[in-house]
Design a protein around this motif. Structure first.
Motif, short mmCIF file in Angstrom:
data_model
loop_
_atom_site.label_atom_id
_atom_site.label_comp_id
_atom_site.label_asym_id
_atom_site.label_seq_id
_atom_site.Cartn_x
_atom_site.Cartn_y
_atom_site.Cartn_z
N GLU A 484 -145.50 -113.17 -15.02
CA GLU A 484 -146.16 -111.85 -14.52
C GLU A 484 -144.68 -111.72 -14.01
OE1 GLU A 484 -149.52 -109.91 -10.90
OE2 GLU A 484 -148.55 -112.35 -10.58
N ALA A 485 -143.34 -112.11 -12.71
CA ALA A 485 -142.35 -110.82 -12.85
C ALA A 485 -142.37 -110.02 -13.88
CB ALA A 485 -142.20 -111.53 -11.91
N MET A 486 -142.26 -111.25 -15.30
CA MET A 486 -141.20 -111.11 -15.82
C MET A 486 -141.74 -109.84 -17.32
SD MET A 486 -139.52 -114.43 -17.60
CE MET A 486 -138.21 -113.58 -18.70
N GLU A 487 -143.34 -109.50 -16.88
CA GLU A 487 -143.50 -108.82 -18.17
C GLU A 487 -144.71 -108.39 -17.48
OE1 GLU A 487 -144.61 -106.91 -21.47
OE2 GLU A 487 -143.23 -109.03 -21.38
N GLN A 488 -145.04 -108.50 -16.09
CA GLN A 488 -145.92 -107.38 -15.73
C GLN A 488 -145.20 -106.72 -14.09
OE1 GLN A 488 -147.71 -109.82 -16.92
NE2 GLN A 488 -148.82 -108.71 -18.61
N GLN A 489 -144.19 -107.01 -14.37
CA GLN A 489 -143.08 -106.58 -12.87
C GLN A 489 -143.70 -106.56 -11.86
OE1 GLN A 489 -140.72 -103.00 -14.33
NE2 GLN A 489 -139.05 -104.98 -15.04
N ALA A 500 -152.26 -109.91 -1.96
CA ALA A 500 -151.64 -108.53 -2.07
C ALA A 500 -150.72 -108.65 -3.29
CB ALA A 500 -150.48 -108.78 -1.13
N THR A 501 -150.76 -107.30 -4.06
CA THR A 501 -149.46 -107.67 -5.42
C THR A 501 -148.28 -106.38 -4.96
OG1 THR A 501 -151.82 -107.09 -6.43
CG2 THR A 501 -149.22 -106.02 -7.75
N LEU A 502 -147.03 -107.53 -5.59
CA LEU A 502 -145.92 -107.04 -4.68
C LEU A 502 -145.12 -106.61 -6.53
CD1 LEU A 502 -145.36 -110.03 -2.65
CD2 LEU A 502 -146.43 -107.61 -1.83
N ASN A 503 -144.39 -105.89 -5.69
CA ASN A 503 -143.08 -105.21 -6.76
C ASN A 503 -142.38 -106.15 -7.40
OD1 ASN A 503 -144.87 -102.89 -7.52
ND2 ASN A 503 -144.86 -101.95 -5.99
N ALA A 504 -142.01 -106.48 -8.51
CA ALA A 504 -140.81 -106.88 -8.42
C ALA A 504 -139.67 -106.54 -9.39
CB ALA A 504 -141.34 -108.63 -9.34
N ARG A 505 -139.90 -105.07 -9.28
CA ARG A 505 -138.96 -104.51 -11.30
C ARG A 505 -137.91 -105.00 -10.77
NH1 ARG A 505 -141.67 -98.97 -8.19
NH2 ARG A 505 -140.01 -100.55 -6.78
N THR A 506 -137.27 -105.61 -11.66
CA THR A 506 -136.14 -105.90 -12.03
C THR A 506 -135.75 -106.84 -13.54
OG1 THR A 506 -134.37 -108.15 -11.33
CG2 THR A 506 -137.02 -109.02 -11.41
N SER A 507 -134.86 -107.08 -14.08
CA SER A 507 -134.43 -107.21 -14.58
C SER A 507 -133.85 -109.39 -14.81
CB SER A 507 -133.24 -106.39 -15.81
OG SER A 507 -133.27 -105.40 -16.36
N ILE A 508 -134.06 -109.74 -16.13
CA ILE A 508 -133.43 -111.41 -15.38
C ILE A 508 -132.41 -111.40 -16.19
CG2 ILE A 508 -134.15 -113.52 -15.15
CD1 ILE A 508 -136.78 -112.59 -14.20
N ILE A 535 -142.58 -118.12 -22.03
CA ILE A 535 -140.85 -117.80 -20.86
C ILE A 535 -140.12 -116.81 -22.39
CG2 ILE A 535 -138.89 -119.10 -20.16
CD1 ILE A 535 -141.13 -118.52 -18.34
N MET A 536 -139.83 -118.17 -23.90
CA MET A 536 -138.77 -117.57 -24.06
C MET A 536 -139.75 -115.84 -24.83
SD MET A 536 -138.04 -120.69 -26.45
CE MET A 536 -136.83 -120.42 -27.44
N SER A 537 -141.05 -116.28 -24.96
CA SER A 537 -141.24 -114.58 -25.78
C SER A 537 -140.76 -113.40 -24.58
CB SER A 537 -142.70 -114.78 -26.05
OG SER A 537 -143.17 -115.21 -24.78
N ARG A 538 -140.21 -113.38 -23.65
CA ARG A 538 -140.31 -112.89 -22.07
C ARG A 538 -138.99 -112.33 -21.85
NH1 ARG A 538 -144.84 -114.96 -21.23
NH2 ARG A 538 -146.79 -113.73 -19.55
N PHE A 539 -137.88 -112.46 -22.85
CA PHE A 539 -136.78 -112.54 -23.00
C PHE A 539 -136.60 -111.38 -24.35
CE2 PHE A 539 -135.86 -116.53 -20.29
CZ PHE A 539 -135.01 -115.64 -19.45
N ASP A 540 -135.27 -110.50 -23.88
CA ASP A 540 -135.94 -108.97 -25.12
C ASP A 540 -134.60 -109.66 -26.28
OD1 ASP A 540 -137.78 -107.22 -24.26
OD2 ASP A 540 -136.85 -107.46 -23.14
N LEU A 541 -134.04 -110.95 -25.53
CA LEU A 541 -132.53 -111.23 -26.29
C LEU A 541 -132.37 -112.21 -25.68
CD1 LEU A 541 -130.33 -107.92 -25.99
CD2 LEU A 541 -131.53 -108.50 -27.98
N PHE A 542 -131.56 -112.74 -27.16
CA PHE A 542 -131.18 -114.71 -26.63
C PHE A 542 -129.78 -114.45 -27.34
CE2 PHE A 542 -135.11 -116.04 -26.06
CZ PHE A 542 -134.49 -117.94 -25.11
N PHE A 543 -128.70 -115.14 -26.79
CA PHE A 543 -127.57 -115.28 -27.82
C PHE A 543 -126.92 -116.57 -27.31
CE2 PHE A 543 -127.41 -110.52 -25.98
CZ PHE A 543 -127.22 -109.98 -26.68
#
Length: 874
Positions: A484-489, A500-508, A535-543
């Motif tokens: 949830e934190a990686m997509e909905q933040q 409660a619904t807490l904010n996690a507006r972060t890049s990983i 999990i893999m689909s939630r990463f924008d870039l893989f190197f």
């Protein structure tokens, strides 16, 4: 009079009212000096604090903020007295502020209810900042500044600081009963004729309450000695200082060190006494209002603890970092923060046509090479644009990046660099992190026994970057917690009565090692890392960073490392300094670029190509291409537009974003197959692909070619047949070189011919056609056979070629086209036998009469591998 001659309210008995009371001469003198300072201090010919008092009236605030350096310059003895005896002088300083307000704005002394306002003073810019570890009892009552990372914040509660009580027996009113950080009733009724010592009632209307918040901070990691645990201390905030900080921020607090009762220890003492007397829960030392005192607690020795009473809360700017991820800042606000010289530097960087490469070279200058990884991290720092739909749905703009690679390839160095670059960045390790530690935990407060939420790593990195090392070592259940934190933040919690619904507006930014220690090029990325497809689909870039032996690159790396060790900072000459990059990124993140029509068309075209390739089965071994990859292209394009300070997303930004996307797991375009270039199996291993194939993490490289990719993607298990790795030196058995070479060279009358190049899509289509023909042969043989066992799909190579050519006769118009098609299909069959192991040579056929020389291989008996299914990608 002596203190014992006064009542608990601080007033002398009636018969002693006329006697003069002792005054604190130092405090009175400090009050007069401070009042003179507020009235007379000028800066740039402006009475700075008189102007601030007028602003307080306009803004309806009650706290006067004083630069302590001004006090040192104007009244050095006063500054020393305040530093040494701050807690003692603080009430007198507040009274001086009140008198200053009375002279400037007398009507502001009372509020709308005609009640007197309380004014406060807050000092800042003390210069010396103490560490949490250095706070001892010798500093109690002094004016100090401390810094730390906020790890816990409580809700804002009303605190009783001065109570008015009514005696239940005689109704005597006792005013101004000071509260010492806990509920404190009068020891005795002030009426001499009343002997009441315990029955009092709080008069709420005449008591004084203030806003109260408790914050816990932890000392920074750089201040922790070796082998020691981090220290923490509770910060008490009152009045207008509440809600000035939140969990995860590195904050500077100014105030004084105080001693307060340890309520948790009081509760422990109370419990022992209650159990020994057996009174149950009726006499636990609580009245209706709170704790009634030591006698009810049943303990003689009260336990105290140190706390910090703060009046000033500031972001910790001592490290020189610039908050590059302030989402609420506007372009005008950011420009106003910079000086003229800094604005010129930003303008010059914007006009530089090579700013993309220069910024890339400035990322992690101690790491040699890895330009693609640095580009991905750079775009992550710029980020995309956060959007909110009319329905209230939030679309994330933060970019998530994962680095997968062999050991000793500088993965952790990238993470450490980002932690030092971004103020709100948190570094954690996947192996030692739990789901609650990454998201949030519900814990019980030891003082109030109430449940509250304690922030985890993702909450602490809100509006920042969370760096997770050893991501592949994280337990699968813990990985699910950050979906949830990686997509909905956001982080949703429902436990212990808290929803409660807490904010996690972060890049990983994650770093992971391959499953078997080193990256296996013969397998897909999914097979190399221990991550679930969601999990893999939630990463924008893989190197993928592969440690390869190359004489030139090894020499350059060794020379770079030795230069860094020998010359230190002199060996590093990045185009831009860290401060310049932080200012530029902070300015660029205020822009909100808009997509142009041409860029929209390019994105739609690229996304359609990805989806079509996925539908054809080419990427089934990786994962499905979804809308998340479309959003990844948009975010990367927005980041590139921000990098160039462009208000529009142009076509070139989209193409660069697609290029980076293909370097990652979403590599669906297979290179052309070059067959007939090498002897041995009839289909050479030369493979195309994108430039820089060694860095893109795909399953093919220059030496192995697309054959390695094809063998790894969908070939049958190696335990049931020859090896599918495509390495001819490791392949044995009757199906290796000679028969396949004959098949490759036959049909043209030449043993060495020009190589043939076909696309992987066409190779897959031809392969499926050939397998389909052999499956039909198997069905026909089974129908004609009387046995119950199904017949094997065995067919001569010549018959298979003839059947295929018969289906293509309509489009083959000339003899040359027919000859080329026969050679092409022979090369495809040779590759299916020698590399992919889709077809097996099960026997040698007898040569037919009239057969030309060089075509003996056409009599080979072929069969489909029993473990191969036609719906698998090759």
């Amino acid at each position: 009079p002596a203190r014992g001659a006064m009542d608990v309210g601080g007033r002398a008995p009636p018969q002693q009212q006329a006697q003069p009371q002792e005054q604190d001469e130092l405090a009175v003198q400090a009050k007069e000096e401070f009042l003179r300072f507020l009235q007379s201090f000028t800066q740039n010919d402006i009475a700075a604090y008189v102007r601030q008092i007028m602003d307080m009236r306009t803004q309806e605030t009650t706290t006067l903020y004083v630069d302590f350096e001004h006090v040192r310059q104007d009244a050095l003895p006063l500054s020393r007295s305040i530093e040494s005896h701050y807690y003692r002088l603080e009430p007198y300083l507040r009274e001086a502020v009140r008198e200053a307000v009375a002279e400037v704005a007398a009507d502001y002394l009372t509020d709308d209810k005609e009640q007197a306002r309380d004014f406060h003073v807050a000092f800042y810019n003390l210069g010396l900042v103490h560490s949490i570890r250095s706070l001892h009892t010798d500093k109690i009552g002094q004016l100090l500044s401390i810094r730390g990372t906020v790890v816990r914040t409580s809700a804002v509660h009303p605190e009783l600081i001065s109570g008015t009580f009514s005696c239940d027996d005689c109704q005597q009113v006792i005013s101004n009963q000071e509260q010492q950080f806990k509920y404190t009733e009068p020891l005795k009724c002030s009426n001499p004729a009343c002997q009441n010592t315990h029955a009092f009632k709080l008069v709420l209307e005449q008591s004084k309450f203030v806003d109260f918040q408790k914050v816990r901070i932890q000392e920074p990691s750089e201040e922790i000695p070796s082998g020691s645990m981090p220290r923490s201390i509770d910060i008490i905030l009152r009045h207008e200082a509440v809600e000035k900080t939140k969990a995860g921020e590195k904050t500077l607090f100014t105030g004084t060190l105080i001693v307060i009762p340890d309520i948790s220890q009081l509760g422990a003492g109370r419990g022992v006494q209650v159990n020994s007397q057996g009174h149950g829960r009726l006499n636990e030392g609580y009245s209706q209002e709170g704790i009634t005192g030591l006698r009810a607690l049943g303990v003689r020795d009260m336990t105290y603890k140190l706390a910090f009473l703060a009046h000033m809360v500031q972001p910790n700017s001592t490290s020189g970092q610039i908050n590059v991820r302030d989402e609420h800042a506007t372009t005008g606000d950011v420009i106003g923060e910079f000086g003229q010289e800094e604005r010129i530097q930003i303008l010059e960087m914007k006009r530089d046509h090579n700013v993309y490469q220069k910024l890339t070279d400035s990322i992690a200058p101690t790491v040699f090479g890895h330009d693609e990884v640095k580009r991905g991290i750079l775009l992550m720092l710029f980020g995309g644009v956060h959007k909110d739909t009319k329905d209230g749905i939030s679309i994330r703009g933060d970019i998530n990046v994962c680095i997968v690679g062999d050991p000793s390839t500088s993965k952790s160095q990238f993470l450490k660099y980002v932690v030092d670059f971004v103020p709100r960045a948190v570094y954690t390790s996947g192996k030692s992190s739990s789901a609650a530690g990454l998201t949030a935990a519900v814990v019980k407060d030891e003082d109030s026994n109430e449940f509250f939420i304690e922030a985890g790593a993702l909450m602490l990195a809100d509006n920042g970057i969370c760096c997770i090392d050893e991501f592949d070592k994280m337990d699968l259940r813990d990985q699910v917690a950050i979906h949830e934190a990686m997509e909905q933040q956001t982080i949703s919690i429902t436990k212990a009565g808290i929803q409660a619904t807490l904010n996690a507006r972060t890049s990983i930014l994650a770093a992971a090692n391959p499953i078997h220690g080193r990256y296996d090029r013969s397998k897909s990325l999914k097979a190399n890392v221990a991550m679930s497809p969601p999990i893999m689909s939630r990463f924008d870039l893989f190197f993928v960073v592969v440690d390869e032996c190359n004489e030139m690159s090894d020499y350059n790396i060794a020379r770079h490392i030795t230069s860094v060790h020998r010359l230190r900072d002199e060996a590093l000459t990045p185009p831009y300094t860290t401060e310049q990059m932080q200012r530029y990124i902070r300015f660029a993140r205020t822009l909100r670029p808009v997509m142009t029509d041409r860029a929209k068309q390019v994105i739609v075209k690229e996304y359609r190509r990805l989806r079509q390739g996925d539908a054809s089965g080419l990427t089934k071994s990786s994962y499905r291409i979804t809308v998340r990859q479309l959003e990844s292209m948009i975010r990367l394009s927005e980041a590139l537009a921000r990098l160039h300070c462009d208000d529009e997303i142009k076509e070139k930004y989209v193409k660069e974003a697609c290029r980076l996307l293909r370097k990652s797991i979403i590599h669906v375009e297979q290179g052309d197959l070059v067959m007939g270039a090498e002897p041995g199996w009839g289909g050479g291993g030369g493979g195309g692909g994108d430039e820089g194939g060694d860095d893109d993490g795909s399953d093919r490289d220059g030496g192995r070619g697309a054959g390695g990719a094809a063998g790894a993607a969908g070939g049958p298990p190696s335990t049931s047949g020859p090896s599918s790795r495509g390495d001819e030196s490791d392949r044995d058995g009757p199906s290796s070189s000679a028969p396949a070479a004959a098949a490759a060279g036959a049909g043209t009358g030449k043993t060495a011919s020009k190589p043939v190049s076909i696309s992987f899509d066409k190779y897959r289509r031809l392969s499926n056609i050939l397998v389909h023909h052999m499956r039909q042969q198997e069905e026909s043989a089974t129908a004609e056979s009387d046995d119950s066992e199904p017949a094997a799909a065995v067919m001569r190579k010549r018959d298979l070629i003839s059947r295929y050519i018969g289906t293509q006769a309509d489009r083959l118009e000339t003899t040359q086209e027919l000859t080329d098609e026969v050679r092409m299909i022979r090369l495809v069959i040779g590759r299916l036998v020698a590399v992919d192991n889709v077809l097996l040579e099960v026997g040698d056929g007898e040569p037919q009469e009239g057969e030309e020389d060089g075509m003996e291989g056409d009599n080979k008996l072929l069969a489909v591998h029993p473990n191969y299914t036609s719906d698998e990608p090759l």
